[in-house]
Design a protein around this motif. Structure first.
Motif, PDB file in Angstrom:
ATOM      1  N   UNK A  71      56.579 -25.010  41.296  1.00  0.00           N
ATOM      2  CA  UNK A  71      56.733 -26.089  40.321  1.00  0.00           C
ATOM      3  C   UNK A  71      56.447 -25.637  38.896  1.00  0.00           C
ATOM      4  N   UNK A  72      56.592 -26.596  37.954  1.00  0.00           N
ATOM      5  CA  UNK A  72      56.309 -26.312  36.539  1.00  0.00           C
ATOM      6  C   UNK A  72      55.679 -27.547  35.926  1.00  0.00           C
ATOM      7  N   UNK A  73      54.411 -27.428  35.558  1.00  0.00           N
ATOM      8  CA  UNK A  73      53.713 -28.555  34.925  1.00  0.00           C
ATOM      9  C   UNK A  73      52.975 -28.016  33.718  1.00  0.00           C
ATOM     10  N   UNK A  74      52.651 -28.880  32.780  1.00  0.00           N
ATOM     11  CA  UNK A  74      51.853 -28.395  31.654  1.00  0.00           C
ATOM     12  C   UNK A  74      50.643 -29.298  31.428  1.00  0.00           C
ATOM     13  N   UNK A  75      49.566 -28.673  31.006  1.00  0.00           N
ATOM     14  CA  UNK A  75      48.370 -29.421  30.563  1.00  0.00           C
ATOM     15  C   UNK A  75      48.016 -28.828  29.224  1.00  0.00           C
ATOM     16  N   UNK A  76      48.301 -29.540  28.171  1.00  0.00           N
ATOM     17  CA  UNK A  76      48.061 -28.986  26.837  1.00  0.00           C
ATOM     18  C   UNK A  76      48.869 -27.711  26.649  1.00  0.00           C
ATOM     19  N   UNK A  77      48.169 -26.619  26.331  1.00  0.00           N
ATOM     20  CA  UNK A  77      48.864 -25.358  26.033  1.00  0.00           C
ATOM     21  C   UNK A  77      49.061 -24.489  27.276  1.00  0.00           C
TER      22      UNK A  77
ATOM     23  N   UNK B  53      60.156 -18.367  47.265  1.00  0.00           N
ATOM     24  CA  UNK B  53      58.956 -18.352  46.430  1.00  0.00           C
ATOM     25  C   UNK B  53      59.094 -17.263  45.361  1.00  0.00           C
ATOM     26  N   UNK B  54      59.618 -16.113  45.781  1.00  0.00           N
ATOM     27  CA  UNK B  54      59.752 -15.016  44.803  1.00  0.00           C
ATOM     28  C   UNK B  54      60.698 -15.428  43.666  1.00  0.00           C
ATOM     29  N   UNK B  55      61.823 -16.023  44.044  1.00  0.00           N
ATOM     30  CA  UNK B  55      62.767 -16.486  43.009  1.00  0.00           C
ATOM     31  C   UNK B  55      62.098 -17.507  42.102  1.00  0.00           C
TER      32      UNK B  55
ATOM     33  N   UNK C  88      61.452 -17.244  38.024  1.00  0.00           N
ATOM     34  CA  UNK C  88      62.109 -18.184  37.110  1.00  0.00           C
ATOM     35  C   UNK C  88      61.080 -18.986  36.310  1.00  0.00           C
ATOM     36  N   UNK C  89      60.035 -19.474  36.978  1.00  0.00           N
ATOM     37  CA  UNK C  89      59.069 -20.338  36.277  1.00  0.00           C
ATOM     38  C   UNK C  89      58.198 -19.548  35.303  1.00  0.00           C
ATOM     39  N   UNK C  90      57.900 -18.305  35.644  1.00  0.00           N
ATOM     40  CA  UNK C  90      57.136 -17.477  34.701  1.00  0.00           C
ATOM     41  C   UNK C  90      57.977 -17.260  33.440  1.00  0.00           C
ATOM     42  N   UNK C  91      59.262 -16.971  33.638  1.00  0.00           N
ATOM     43  CA  UNK C  91      60.129 -16.757  32.471  1.00  0.00           C
ATOM     44  C   UNK C  91      60.255 -18.037  31.641  1.00  0.00           C
ATOM     45  N   UNK C  92      60.316 -19.173  32.339  1.00  0.00           N
ATOM     46  CA  UNK C  92      60.410 -20.456  31.616  1.00  0.00           C
ATOM     47  C   UNK C  92      59.156 -20.668  30.769  1.00  0.00           C
TER      48      UNK C  92
ATOM     49  N   UNK D 201      55.213  -9.241  35.466  1.00  0.00           N
ATOM     50  CA  UNK D 201      54.090  -9.981  34.869  1.00  0.00           C
ATOM     51  C   UNK D 201      53.400  -9.146  33.790  1.00  0.00           C
ATOM     52  N   UNK D 202      53.419  -7.808  33.961  1.00  0.00           N
ATOM     53  CA  UNK D 202      52.827  -6.929  32.929  1.00  0.00           C
ATOM     54  C   UNK D 202      53.475  -7.163  31.564  1.00  0.00           C
ATOM     55  N   UNK D 203      54.763  -7.538  31.597  1.00  0.00           N
ATOM     56  CA  UNK D 203      55.517  -7.622  30.341  1.00  0.00           C
ATOM     57  C   UNK D 203      55.414  -8.995  29.674  1.00  0.00           C
ATOM     58  N   UNK D 204      54.796  -9.955  30.370  1.00  0.00           N
ATOM     59  CA  UNK D 204      54.698 -11.303  29.786  1.00  0.00           C
ATOM     60  C   UNK D 204      53.550 -11.308  28.766  1.00  0.00           C
ATOM     61  N   UNK D 205      53.867 -11.721  27.560  1.00  0.00           N
ATOM     62  CA  UNK D 205      52.892 -11.622  26.464  1.00  0.00           C
ATOM     63  C   UNK D 205      51.785 -12.679  26.574  1.00  0.00           C
ATOM     64  N   UNK D 206      52.070 -13.774  27.316  1.00  0.00           N
ATOM     65  CA  UNK D 206      51.070 -14.842  27.417  1.00  0.00           C
ATOM     66  C   UNK D 206      50.148 -14.557  28.604  1.00  0.00           C
ATOM     67  N   UNK D 207      48.842 -14.807  28.449  1.00  0.00           N
ATOM     68  CA  UNK D 207      47.924 -14.508  29.558  1.00  0.00           C
ATOM     69  C   UNK D 207      48.249 -15.332  30.810  1.00  0.00           C
TER      70      UNK D 207
END
Ligand code: 3HC
Length: 697
Positions: A6-12, A30-32, A36-40, A84-90
């Motif tokens: 899924x994709x949910x947000x709480x603040x930032x 799950x892998x797909x 996709x959600x990490x990239x989103x 995941x190493x390449x994603x700039x956000x923690x």
């Protein structure tokens, strides 16, 4: 796109909940979804940190093992972990339940890890004949240090969250709500500007194998000792060692080939089969989940001999109160003294502390006479193996036990239908066949007499689970599944000695298959008199067309009962337990062979292997055909847990399929022609061999 993540947000903070029950295995969907959600989240300007969390009972418990027989679809898990190493956000992994195998590797790809205190994590892949194939062998040493990493990777045992924190695998423990705690952790990372921690760094190799030779050797030795004959722990070590000299990308590349080889190996096929066979064993075809087991809040054991004491300890160890009953105060006192000694031994070996010993002992009450069992929910009889004695006990128990109590016998081979008929409530009578020592052995053969109520059987299976055992169901026949299928192996072993093989040769062939001890050394350990007494009690049922175990009888007549007598198939010097080949055994075998007209000859290792193994397989096929076992894999689980058959061979029925049933059928027919009626081929074996069928597939 897959909707398993899924994709949910709480603040930032973006929260990505993984929803793939029961264990959130990392199958293709799950892998797909994660990719996709990490990239989103990475592209979402309102998001500054990401939390990956499992819904339901657990963080992902690993790759989806069921996918291993098919080509792996992209994205591969390693690609996600590296991405995941390449994603700039923690990215924060929020762990509860069990983060195992690929699940832990996924968490290692995240930049931070938090866990609830009850979480467990580890890399159990070696138990499936593989090793952590999504860079776990490269990232774990960087995160936890070489020693801890090898501990997890080579031994395959998960650790608790507190240990994981100590090892540096998790960054913080979250008391209370995990999701809220993980979001708060992510907020703090954002606020503090804490740099991401990339577990594939440093990208160069991480040390020299020479500098760590001692640690590496320690784990090689542990692997040899604890996982004898198994390749994957050594492949895992090779992979970690590669990571010391190679750069991260090169080591990952080398891992890919090694992982594929392991995954496609016979050992891995067998171990994966065993994983599912074990889970299948708990399912009873005609007793669904709607049949609830009866409640067991109190237990009783009749008999404080070796077996009874082990059963008492098994029940008390699992938190159940136990009343142990003997026929006299003296027998009871002896039994209770031995139970205390058993717990003292555990304290000495560091298994439990003194306080735990006292707690367990406090659950055990001794009594003389059955009246003490009048209010007990489940009674297990562990008296002498004599049908009349058992019928008498069950008749007496019937008079005092409360309505609905489960009355179980621990007999290892007797007719439980006859025992049940000695009561007015056969629906409450079941078999609970434990293995020595009952508090340590994990197998429990739950035997189902013809009139047993479904919920009585469900209770036996539930008791197995509650006491940490693997319950496997058998129908009633002489020896049930376990002992009936093993007897032919022991029988052939003794015949082979009569015909000219030495006990050491016979045992060496079977240990060569991966069993820790050969059948004759095991007989010496458990006592040759046990089966001697059984043969005597069944003398009137002996079919004269069946070859008889004269040599085994003669050994007992000469007092060669095994280790306890200082001599059996082997001799034992100075009260020791190390078997020493004894020329007297050969002299006795020559004498018995002469009396029986058995020609003595040189016997090949191949003949020993085929006769011992195929006799057991042929009997296993009959057990299956007669419906004594519900499935071939149940027979295999009995062998894995009851007789230490190497798990990486799957079990005798799986081995049979690997060898090929036509080959086995052919040899069984030849042995039948040569050695007579005991080798009568199983009709099921013959049919499957003809049809190109198999027992386990
Ligand atoms: N893949 C597919 N199915 C799995 C699975 C997995 N990794 N783990 C569990 N299951 C299934 C079981 O077969 C069972 O199915 P069923 O209900 O149809 O019989 C169901 O999930 C529940 O499992 P259990 O009955 O075992 O439930 P428990 O609560 O007793 O135990 C567990 C949960 C501790 C997670 C246990 O299932 C377990 O140890 N699973 C295997 C963990 C493992 O070995 N992970 C590594 C996989 S290999 C890997 O990750 C490779 C990577 O390095 C690339």
């Amino acid at each position: 796109m897959s909707d398993l993540v899924g994709y949910e947000t709480e603040g930032r903070v973006a929260i990505l909940p993984i929803d793939n029950p029961p264990v959130n295995a990392l199958g293709i969907g799950v892998r797909e979804g994660i990719m996709a959600q990490v990239d989103r989240a990475a592209a979402d300007d309102s998001v500054e940190a990401i939390v990956l969390i499992g819904l339901g009972r657990t963080f992902p418990a690993g790759a989806d093992i069921r996918e291993f027989d098919q080509p792996t679809l992209e994205p591969h898990l390693i690609a996600i972990v590296d991405h995941l190493d390449t994603i700039e956000k923690p990215i924060v992994a929020a762990i509860h339940g069990t983060a195992l195998g690929g699940g832990l590797e996924l968490a290692l790809g995240c930049h931070f890890r938090v866990a609830v205190p009850s979480a467990r994590m580890g890399t159990p892949e070696v138990n499936l004949g593989i090793f952590p194939g999504a860079a776990g062998t490269q990232r774990l040493p960087r995160v936890a240090g070489l020693d801890h990493a090898l501990e997890l990777i080579v031994l395959g045992k998960p650790v608790g969250a507190a240990t994981a924190l100590e090892y540096g695998i998790v960054d913080d423990l979250i008391e209370g709500d995990l999701r809220a705690g993980a979001v708060a952790f992510a907020e703090k990372i954002i606020a503090d500007g804490t740099p991401r921690r990339i577990s594939s760094e440093p990208r160069t190799g991480i040390g020299s194998p020479e500098d760590h030779a001692e640690t590496i050797e320690k784990y090689r030795e542990l692997a040899n000792r604890r996982m004898r004959g198994q390749d994957s722990p050594h492949q895992a070590i090779d992979s970690v060692v590669d990571g010391m000299t190679m750069s991260y990308p090169d080591a990952v590349q080398a891992d890919r080939k090694r992982f594929e080889l392991c995954k496609n190996s016979d050992q891995s096929q067998a171990l994966r089969y065993a994983f599912f066979a074990e889970r299948e064993a708990s399912k009873i075809p005609d007793i669904g989940k709607e049949i609830a087991p009866r409640e067991i809040a109190s237990t009783g054991v009749i008999g404080a001999g070796t077996m009874g004491r082990g059963i008492v300890a098994s029940l008390a160890d699992s938190g159940l109160p136990v009343t142990v009953v003997e026929t006299s105060q003296e027998a009871l006192d002896n039994g209770m003294t031995e139970i205390v000694k058993l717990y003292d031994g555990m304290v000495q070996r560091g298994r439990i502390d003194a306080a735990e010993k006292d707690e367990r002992l406090a659950r055990i009450t001794g009594a003389v006479g059955f009246e003490a069992l009048s209010n007990t929910d489940l009674v297990i009889e562990a008296a002498f193996e004599d049908l009349d004695v058992k019928k008498q006990i069950f008749g007496d128990l019937d008079k005092v036990a409360k309505p609905g109590a489960i009355l179980a016998t621990n007999t290892s081979y007797m007719d439980i239908d006859a025992i049940a008929a000695a009561t007015s409530r056969p629906e409450d009578v079941i078999g609970l066949h434990y293995f020595v020592p009952a508090n340590a052995m994990r197998l429990l053969e739950v035997v189902r007499p013809a009139k047993a109520a479904p919920d009585a059987i469900a209770t036996g299976m539930a008791l197995a689970k509650k006491t940490g055992k693997i319950g496997v169901l058998a129908r009633v026949c002489h020896g049930f599944i376990a002992n009936r299928s093993r007897l032919p192996m022991v029988r052939e072993a003794t015949f082979l000695v009569e015909e000219g093989a030495s006990p050491a040769q016979v045992d060496a062939v079977l240990t060569g298959l991966g069993m820790p001890m050969g059948p004759l050394a095991v007989s010496d350990l458990s006592g040759l008199d046990v089966s001697w007494r059984m043969r005597q009690s069944l003398a009137d049922q002996h079919d004269p067309a069946h070859r008889y175990m004269h040599l085994a009888d003669r050994m007992c007549e000469l007092g060669r009962f095994g280790i306890k007598a200082g001599k059996g198939w082997y001799s034992y010097e100075d009260g020791g337990r190390r078997p020493v080949p004894d020329p007297e055994t050969e002299a006795i075998a020559i004498e018995v062979a002469k009396e029986q007209g058995t020609p003595r000859r040189d016997i090949s290792d191949d003949e020993i292997r085929e006769r011992c193994l195929y006799a057991a397989i042929n009997e296993g096929a009959k057990i299956l055909d007669e419906g004594i076992a519900a499935r071939a894999s149940d027979i295999d689980i009995m062998w894995l847990y009851g007789f230490a058959y190497p798990r990486w061979r799957g079990g005798i029925m799986f081995t049979a399929d690997e060898i090929g049933l036509p080959e086995i059928d052919q040899r069984v027919r030849e042995f039948h022609a040569e050695h007579g009626k005991l080798w009568e081929p199983s009709p099921l074996l013959t049919r499957l061999a003809k049809e190109g069928g198999a027992f386990t597939r």
